[in-house]
Motif scaffolding. Structure first.
Motif, PDB file in Angstrom:
ATOM      1  N   SER A   9      -7.618 -33.778  17.092  1.00 33.26           N
ATOM      2  CA  SER A   9      -7.369 -32.361  17.358  1.00 33.26           C
ATOM      3  C   SER A   9      -8.147 -31.497  16.378  1.00 33.26           C
ATOM      4  CB  SER A   9      -5.882 -32.040  17.239  1.00 33.26           C
ATOM      5  OG  SER A   9      -5.240 -32.597  18.347  1.00 33.26           O
ATOM      6  N   GLY A  70     -18.205 -21.171  19.082  1.00 34.21           N
ATOM      7  CA  GLY A  70     -17.031 -22.045  19.023  1.00 34.21           C
ATOM      8  C   GLY A  70     -15.786 -21.319  19.476  1.00 34.21           C
ATOM      9  N   GLY A  71     -14.640 -21.969  19.276  1.00 35.08           N
ATOM     10  CA  GLY A  71     -13.369 -21.412  19.721  1.00 35.08           C
ATOM     11  C   GLY A  71     -12.983 -20.166  18.937  1.00 35.08           C
ATOM     12  N   THR A  72     -13.237 -20.169  17.651  1.00 40.84           N
ATOM     13  CA  THR A  72     -12.850 -19.019  16.823  1.00 40.84           C
ATOM     14  C   THR A  72     -13.577 -17.768  17.297  1.00 40.84           C
ATOM     15  OG1 THR A  72     -12.447 -20.473  14.953  1.00 40.84           O
ATOM     16  CG2 THR A  72     -12.843 -18.149  14.441  1.00 40.84           C
ATOM     17  N   ASN A  75     -12.274 -16.632  20.713  1.00 39.65           N
ATOM     18  CA  ASN A  75     -10.994 -15.923  20.598  1.00 39.65           C
ATOM     19  C   ASN A  75     -11.200 -14.501  20.064  1.00 39.65           C
ATOM     20  OD1 ASN A  75      -9.448 -18.002  21.589  1.00 39.65           O
ATOM     21  ND2 ASN A  75      -8.917 -18.851  19.593  1.00 39.65           N
ATOM     22  N   HIS A 100      -3.107 -20.444  17.195  1.00 38.15           N
ATOM     23  CA  HIS A 100      -4.069 -20.838  16.159  1.00 38.15           C
ATOM     24  C   HIS A 100      -4.378 -19.607  15.300  1.00 38.15           C
ATOM     25  CE1 HIS A 100      -8.135 -21.930  14.634  1.00 38.15           C
ATOM     26  NE2 HIS A 100      -7.578 -23.119  14.575  1.00 38.15           N
ATOM     27  N   SER A 102      -7.037 -18.335  14.457  1.00 35.20           N
ATOM     28  CA  SER A 102      -8.122 -17.472  14.953  1.00 35.20           C
ATOM     29  C   SER A 102      -7.588 -16.438  15.946  1.00 35.20           C
ATOM     30  CB  SER A 102      -9.238 -18.304  15.598  1.00 35.20           C
ATOM     31  OG  SER A 102      -8.724 -19.125  16.620  1.00 35.20           O
ATOM     32  N   ILE A 147      -1.631 -19.606  23.765  1.00 32.53           N
ATOM     33  CA  ILE A 147      -2.336 -20.882  23.615  1.00 32.53           C
ATOM     34  C   ILE A 147      -1.897 -21.789  24.775  1.00 32.53           C
ATOM     35  CG2 ILE A 147      -0.547 -21.968  22.165  1.00 32.53           C
ATOM     36  CD1 ILE A 147      -2.834 -22.961  20.339  1.00 32.53           C
ATOM     37  N   ASN A 151      -2.229 -26.885  19.058  1.00 37.80           N
ATOM     38  CA  ASN A 151      -3.051 -27.830  18.308  1.00 37.80           C
ATOM     39  C   ASN A 151      -2.232 -28.640  17.300  1.00 37.80           C
ATOM     40  OD1 ASN A 151      -3.049 -25.026  17.334  1.00 37.80           O
ATOM     41  ND2 ASN A 151      -4.015 -25.858  15.508  1.00 37.80           N
ATOM     42  N   ASP A 178      -6.022 -19.409  25.013  1.00 35.86           N
ATOM     43  CA  ASP A 178      -6.767 -20.253  24.084  1.00 35.86           C
ATOM     44  C   ASP A 178      -6.623 -21.693  24.591  1.00 35.86           C
ATOM     45  OD1 ASP A 178      -7.641 -21.880  22.067  1.00 35.86           O
ATOM     46  OD2 ASP A 178      -6.599 -20.827  20.448  1.00 35.86           O
ATOM     47  N   VAL A 180      -8.628 -24.212  23.762  1.00 40.91           N
ATOM     48  CA  VAL A 180      -9.479 -25.077  22.929  1.00 40.91           C
ATOM     49  C   VAL A 180      -8.968 -26.519  22.903  1.00 40.91           C
ATOM     50  CG1 VAL A 180     -10.179 -25.495  20.517  1.00 40.91           C
ATOM     51  CG2 VAL A 180     -10.445 -23.225  21.528  1.00 40.91           C
ATOM     52  N   GLN A 181      -7.645 -26.701  22.910  1.00 38.71           N
ATOM     53  CA  GLN A 181      -7.103 -28.067  22.828  1.00 38.71           C
ATOM     54  C   GLN A 181      -6.922 -28.726  24.190  1.00 38.71           C
ATOM     55  OE1 GLN A 181      -6.606 -30.070  20.262  1.00 38.71           O
ATOM     56  NE2 GLN A 181      -7.095 -28.608  18.654  1.00 38.71           N
ATOM     57  N   SER A 201     -13.946 -24.912  23.192  1.00 45.00           N
ATOM     58  CA  SER A 201     -14.824 -25.305  22.086  1.00 45.00           C
ATOM     59  C   SER A 201     -15.356 -26.713  22.341  1.00 45.00           C
ATOM     60  CB  SER A 201     -14.007 -25.271  20.789  1.00 45.00           C
ATOM     61  OG  SER A 201     -14.790 -25.709  19.712  1.00 45.00           O
ATOM     62  N   HIS A 203     -16.596 -29.091  20.271  1.00 44.74           N
ATOM     63  CA  HIS A 203     -16.371 -30.239  19.377  1.00 44.74           C
ATOM     64  C   HIS A 203     -14.994 -30.863  19.515  1.00 44.74           C
ATOM     65  CE1 HIS A 203     -14.009 -28.470  15.872  1.00 44.74           C
ATOM     66  NE2 HIS A 203     -14.365 -27.362  16.506  1.00 44.74           N
ATOM     67  N   LYS A 204     -14.110 -30.225  20.287  1.00 48.57           N
ATOM     68  CA  LYS A 204     -12.792 -30.835  20.508  1.00 48.57           C
ATOM     69  C   LYS A 204     -12.840 -31.817  21.668  1.00 48.57           C
ATOM     70  CE  LYS A 204     -10.924 -27.799  17.596  1.00 48.57           C
ATOM     71  NZ  LYS A 204     -10.332 -28.115  16.314  1.00 48.57           N
ATOM     72  N   CYS A 328      -7.465 -26.502  10.088  1.00 47.05           N
ATOM     73  CA  CYS A 328      -7.903 -25.270   9.458  1.00 47.05           C
ATOM     74  C   CYS A 328      -6.984 -24.887   8.301  1.00 47.05           C
ATOM     75  CB  CYS A 328      -7.933 -24.153  10.480  1.00 47.05           C
ATOM     76  SG  CYS A 328      -8.693 -24.672  11.994  1.00 47.05           S
TER      77      CYS A 328
HETATM   78  C1  LIG Z   1      -6.078 -24.052  19.501  1.00 50.81           C
HETATM   79  C2  LIG Z   1      -7.336 -23.784  18.749  1.00 50.81           C
HETATM   80  N1  LIG Z   1      -7.963 -22.613  18.903  1.00 50.81           N
HETATM   81  C3  LIG Z   1      -9.101 -22.331  18.259  1.00 50.81           C
HETATM   82  C4  LIG Z   1      -9.680 -23.240  17.393  1.00 50.81           C
HETATM   83  C5  LIG Z   1     -10.957 -22.885  16.709  1.00 50.81           C
HETATM   84  O1  LIG Z   1     -12.046 -23.558  17.333  1.00 50.81           O
HETATM   85  P1  LIG Z   1     -13.429 -23.779  16.570  1.00 50.81           P
HETATM   86  O2  LIG Z   1     -13.191 -24.857  15.562  1.00 50.81           O
HETATM   87  O3  LIG Z   1     -14.384 -24.191  17.631  1.00 50.81           O
HETATM   88  O4  LIG Z   1     -13.790 -22.484  15.955  1.00 50.81           O
HETATM   89  C6  LIG Z   1      -9.043 -24.467  17.168  1.00 50.81           C
HETATM   90  C7  LIG Z   1      -9.562 -25.431  16.184  1.00 50.81           C
HETATM   91  O5  LIG Z   1      -8.823 -26.184  15.565  1.00 50.81           O
HETATM   92  C8  LIG Z   1      -7.848 -24.759  17.878  1.00 50.81           C
HETATM   93  O6  LIG Z   1      -7.221 -25.923  17.731  1.00 50.81           O
END
Ligand SMILES: Cc1ncc(COP(=O)(O)O)c(C=O)c1O
Length: 386
Positions: A9, A70-72, A75, A100, A102, A147, A151, A178, A180-181, A201, A203-204, A328
């Protein structure tokens, strides 16, 4: 002994095919996609293919993808872009307590700009309180952000119900998810949810770091966060990260091709791990939703009497990589805001570890990790005399 990576994760191992493609793009397809010569056009073609591959996972004909870092960033673009765009229509934004950072930090920053922020409570499984949501939605609400999969504890939020409440309320709001997960791991039902904006994102899901996207429903307008070029519909100007985006596209394609059975396989690894841990006599308590209700890949466990950092370091010494809280936050000693929001008592908060699995893990790894973990817990308990 080969290390066992159970921190999927936080990030995942890129697929070998993704790495090969990215190297090829770096070496051969280095033209700027904005250039009008043949090499530039090749770059543009790579972006078009990746956009199609990534967009396919949103399972909707009614939207498109803007690539981000990326996800951040996705968002931030969604939340600040939407709230600032809609500020003349209303000033209220709503989110949940288990987002998250972010999302939460972004919402707090919008509150400093003058928006009214409401953070919804969640129950002991991490499910957002829909009654509170219904009460809070009003004609002033311009943004709801939730979300999809937590995560930290793997809760899957009732997004369809939340979307229906939003529709019913007639709030002039945009609905941001969100994802991302969940992107590449669970089906995304953006149309059933009534989502306007969805973050993901690379890389997940076995793609590269530093690449992600925001899915936008057609017709949704945002204020860009930065200016300086025509790329990505001016919403994310700057020369595109072609190798990363191509890698993201391929990772999305692989996830789509393998979708059948993947979630079941990953869930089984989690079950095997927990069962073995219990068989070996380790006292572990599941935090958040029950195994079968949670997302397939996330398992958050407390080991009362053992500090999370101590077990995490012992596991790391044995070549088993897991997380305390979300990646994070894990370098910060404060307790996880997610575990606090679900009401965990101090002892469980301080002893919580997240084990997260992927399709690149094996059953043998799950069993070996559980055995080692149980052995380390026994040793630590003997040492601490508890
Ligand atoms: C739910 C969630 N949102 C956003 C992010 C941020 O994504 P990124 O690492 O691509 O910035 C993460 C990363 O852990 C996440 O788990």
């Amino acid at each position: 002994m080969k290390p066992i990576y159970l921190d999927n994760s936080a990030t995942t191992r890129p697929h070998p095919e993704v790495i090969t493609l990215m190297s090829r793009v770096q070496e051969e397809n280095y033209g700027n996609p904005s250039s009008t010569h043949a090499m530039g056009m090749e770059g543009e073609k790579l972006l078009t293919l990746a956009r199609k591959q990534v967009n396919a996972l949103f399972r909707s004909e009614a939207g498109r993808v803007i690539f981000t870092s990326g996800g951040t960033e996705a968002n931030n673009l969604a939340l600040k872009g939407a709230a600032r765009r809609l500020k003349k229509r209303g000033r209220k934004i709503i989110t949940s307590a288990i987002e998250h950072s972010s999302v939460l930090d972004c919402c707090r920053s919008l509150a400093e700009e003058g928006f009214e922020l409401k953070i919804l409570p969640v129950d002991s499984k991490g499910q957002v309180d829909l009654q509170s949501l219904e009460k809070e939605l009003n004609r002033e609400t311009v943004l709801l952000s939730l979300i999809h999969v937590s995560n930290e504890i793997g809760t899957v939020q009732p997004l369809t119900e939340a979307g229906q409440l939003m529709k019913k309320s007639k709030a002039p709001a945009l609905f941001h998810i969100d994802a991302v997960q969940s992107f590449g791991k669970l089906p995304l039902e953006v149309d059933s949810w009534g989502a306007d904006l969805v973050s993901a994102s690379a890389h997940k899901t076995h793609g590269p770091k530093g690449t992600g996207c925001l899915w936008l429903r057609n017709g949704v307008m945002l204020d860009a966060l930065i200016q300086g070029g025509d790329q990505e519909e001016k919403l994310r100007p700057g020369t595109e990260n072609c190798p990363g985006i191509a890698g993201f596209g391929l990772a999305a394609q692989i996830a789509a091709d393998r979708s059948l059975g993947t979630a079941d396989k990953v869930r089984r690894l989690k079950e095997i791990f927990l069962l073995k841990l219990q068989e070996e006599g380790a006292a572990a308590i599941v935090n958040g939703p029950a195994l079968e209700e949670a997302a397939p890949h996330i398992l958050n466990l407390s080991f009362p009497g053992i500090k999370a950092e101590v077990l995490l370091n012992a596991l790391s010494g044995a070549g088993i990589y897991v997380s305390a809280g979300s990646a994070c936050h894990s370098r910060h000693p404060e307790p996880s805001h997610v575990l606090e929001a679900i009401g965990l008592e101090r002892m469980r908060l301080e002893s919580a570890l997240r084990f997260s699995f992927s399709i690149l893990n094996t059953e043998e790894e799950a069993l070996r990790a559980a055995e080692s973990c149980a052995g380390l817990i026994k040793n630590l308990k003997n040492f601490l005399g508890s």
